[in-house]
Design a protein around this motif. Structure first.
Motif, mmCIF file in Angstrom:
data_model
loop_
_atom_site.group_PDB
_atom_site.id
_atom_site.type_symbol
_atom_site.label_atom_id
_atom_site.label_comp_id
_atom_site.label_asym_id
_atom_site.label_seq_id
_atom_site.Cartn_x
_atom_site.Cartn_y
_atom_site.Cartn_z
ATOM 1 N N LEU A 1 0.806 -1.214 0.000
ATOM 2 C CA LEU A 1 0.000 0.000 0.000
ATOM 3 C C LEU A 1 0.845 1.272 0.000
ATOM 4 C CD1 LEU A 1 -2.699 -1.032 2.639
ATOM 5 C CD2 LEU A 1 -2.933 -1.065 0.158
ATOM 6 N N PHE A 2 2.154 1.153 0.368
ATOM 7 C CA PHE A 2 2.968 2.379 0.442
ATOM 8 C C PHE A 2 4.453 2.178 0.144
ATOM 9 C CE2 PHE A 2 3.113 0.506 4.682
ATOM 10 C CZ PHE A 2 4.432 0.681 5.072
ATOM 11 N N GLN A 3 4.899 0.945 0.022
ATOM 12 C CA GLN A 3 6.331 0.638 -0.044
ATOM 13 C C GLN A 3 7.053 1.332 -1.198
ATOM 14 O OE1 GLN A 3 7.023 -3.561 -0.325
ATOM 15 N NE2 GLN A 3 9.238 -3.400 -0.012
ATOM 16 N N ASN A 4 6.410 1.458 -2.348
ATOM 17 C CA ASN A 4 7.087 1.982 -3.540
ATOM 18 C C ASN A 4 6.684 3.407 -3.898
ATOM 19 O OD1 ASN A 4 8.607 -0.443 -4.250
ATOM 20 N ND2 ASN A 4 6.595 -1.360 -4.629
ATOM 21 N N LYS A 5 6.035 4.080 -2.968
ATOM 22 C CA LYS A 5 5.635 5.467 -3.216
ATOM 23 C C LYS A 5 6.771 6.429 -2.885
ATOM 24 C CE LYS A 5 0.651 4.860 -2.427
ATOM 25 N NZ LYS A 5 -0.505 5.294 -1.604
ATOM 26 N N PRO A 6 6.770 7.630 -3.481
ATOM 27 C CA PRO A 6 7.802 8.626 -3.162
ATOM 28 C C PRO A 6 7.558 9.261 -1.805
ATOM 29 C CG PRO A 6 6.202 9.559 -4.670
ATOM 30 C CD PRO A 6 5.840 8.098 -4.528
ATOM 31 N N MET A 7 8.585 9.891 -1.262
ATOM 32 C CA MET A 7 8.456 10.621 -0.005
ATOM 33 C C MET A 7 7.404 11.720 -0.152
ATOM 34 S SD MET A 7 10.688 9.534 2.401
ATOM 35 C CE MET A 7 11.087 10.948 3.448
ATOM 36 N N LYS A 8 6.670 11.964 0.910
ATOM 37 C CA LYS A 8 5.675 13.038 0.910
ATOM 38 C C LYS A 8 6.300 14.361 1.333
ATOM 39 C CE LYS A 8 1.358 14.534 3.132
ATOM 40 N NZ LYS A 8 0.491 14.746 1.969
ATOM 41 N N LEU A 9 7.220 14.291 2.315
ATOM 42 C CA LEU A 9 7.865 15.472 2.868
ATOM 43 C C LEU A 9 9.341 15.171 3.099
ATOM 44 C CD1 LEU A 9 5.216 16.152 5.663
ATOM 45 C CD2 LEU A 9 5.480 17.539 3.595
ATOM 46 N N ASN A 10 10.124 16.195 3.375
ATOM 47 C CA ASN A 10 11.500 15.989 3.788
ATOM 48 C C ASN A 10 11.534 15.428 5.209
ATOM 49 O OD1 ASN A 10 12.648 17.047 1.393
ATOM 50 N ND2 ASN A 10 12.405 19.132 2.175
#
Length: 344
Positions: A142-151
């Motif tokens: 559900l989230f492993q390959n998503k990009p970072m949302k914030l620094n």
């Protein structure tokens, strides 16, 4: 105080048709204990003080305590990086993410249910059927390959995925399944004999069913709205008395050492410009320089939960509901009475 609490809670319950159980205690001595509504509507089985309720995100505090225990054992530190303590590939995650960042919702990672952009939890299960979500690793797609949302460290961003990772870290460091770790190393220390992480299709006796109510008066259960088994971000079942025991054991040093507890309860991340802060798995509300309360909350379809410890009064409040809404109103009513009694 007891009479005023009873009257206030019953008034709020009548206004909102609250379904659930309530505990207000001073130390370990109950001041008020009440139950309302049905644990199972179709069978007209009433909620009682021994009914188990799902508490959604309220159980993030158990995950944080588990991490703190492993830090005490020298298996981790709060500055340990994610890539040093979890053998899972996250191709787009910043290598500087630490356990501290995950605990305080400041890691900047993507969430699998981002409350800033989503409002329907059931959308998650269109491509990932909820009945297949029974272990922490089942959440990874559900989230492993998503990009970072914030620094990393940029700001507080409430994040369920971060607590899934913390659960996986507990599993790797301890060699136990997450739920087994909590039920072996935390619940017994607090004498929480009725609590656990249960599967939707194998619930034990005296466990409430969650209900989603619609404006036209109809309703449905939440069986198809949540994972088959909750994880380290939400999903434990507790009784109000067990949750009261947990607060007592935690703040009196029966689960963690004094210095570790202080680290956990420190307001590490400022949530807004006012009084809300976040420690490790727990919200910290300050009034001026003093801590007014430590509290946890949880909301899922068919679940609403609030619980707090007020250090200046040594009062514990637990409000468990098997409806999507209701716990907040009862909590606010109780806090009103506590405040008025304090200021007499």
């Amino acid at each position: 105080m007891q009479t005023r609490l009873l009257e206030k809670i019953k008034t709020v319950q009548n206004e909102n048709e609250f379904s659930g159980s309530v505990l207000v205690a001073h130390g370990m001595k109950p001041i008020t204990e009440l139950s309302f509504g049905y644990a199972i509507r179709s069978e007209r089985i009433k909620n009682n003080l021994s009914t188990r309720f799902g508490i959604a995100s309220g159980c993030k505090i158990f995950t944080a305590v588990g991490i703190c225990q492993l830090v005490e054992k020298g298996k981790l530190s709060f500055s340990t990086r994610l890539d040093e303590c979890l053998n899972v590939e996250f191709p787009h995650f910043d290598k500087r993410i630490t356990i501290h960042h995950l605990l305080t919702h400041t890691a900047g990672i993507p969430d699998y249910f981002d409350e800033e952009v989503m409002d329907d939890f059931e959308e998650l299960w269109l491509d990932n059927p909820m009945y297949k979500i029974r272990s922490l690793r089942d959440f990874l797609p559900l989230f492993q390959n998503k990009p970072m949302k914030l620094n990393v460290g940029e700001r507080f961003h409430y994040n369920n995925a971060g607590y899934i990772l913390l659960g996986l870290i507990i599993e790797q460091a301890s060699g136990q399944a997450f739920s087994d770790y909590i039920q072996t190393n935390i619940f017994p220390q607090a004498d929480m004999t009725e609590s656990g992480y249960f599967e939707f299709d194998a619930l034990p006796s005296n466990t409430s069913v969650g209900y989603i109510d619609f404006p036209d008066g109809t309703w449905k259960t939440n069986i198809y709205s949540l994972p088959a088994k909750g994880g380290s971000d939400g999903g434990a079942y507790v009784t109000v008395n067990d949750m009261g025991k947990f607060w007592h054991a935690l703040v009196n040093g029966h689960i963690l050492r004094k210095e570790t507890l202080e680290q956990m309860l420190t307001p590490h991340a400022q949530v807004d410009e006012e009084e809300d802060h976040y420690g490790y798995g727990v919200w910290v509300e300050k009034k001026g320089k003093e801590v007014h309360k430590y509290h946890v909350m949880g909301y899922d379809p068919g679940v609403s939960f609030h619980s707090a410890f007020y250090p200046s009064d040594c009062i514990t409040v637990v409000v468990c509901s098997n409806k999507s809404e209701g716990a907040y109103g009862v909590m606010k009513g109780i806090e009103q009475i506590i405040s008025e009694e304090r200021n007499k």
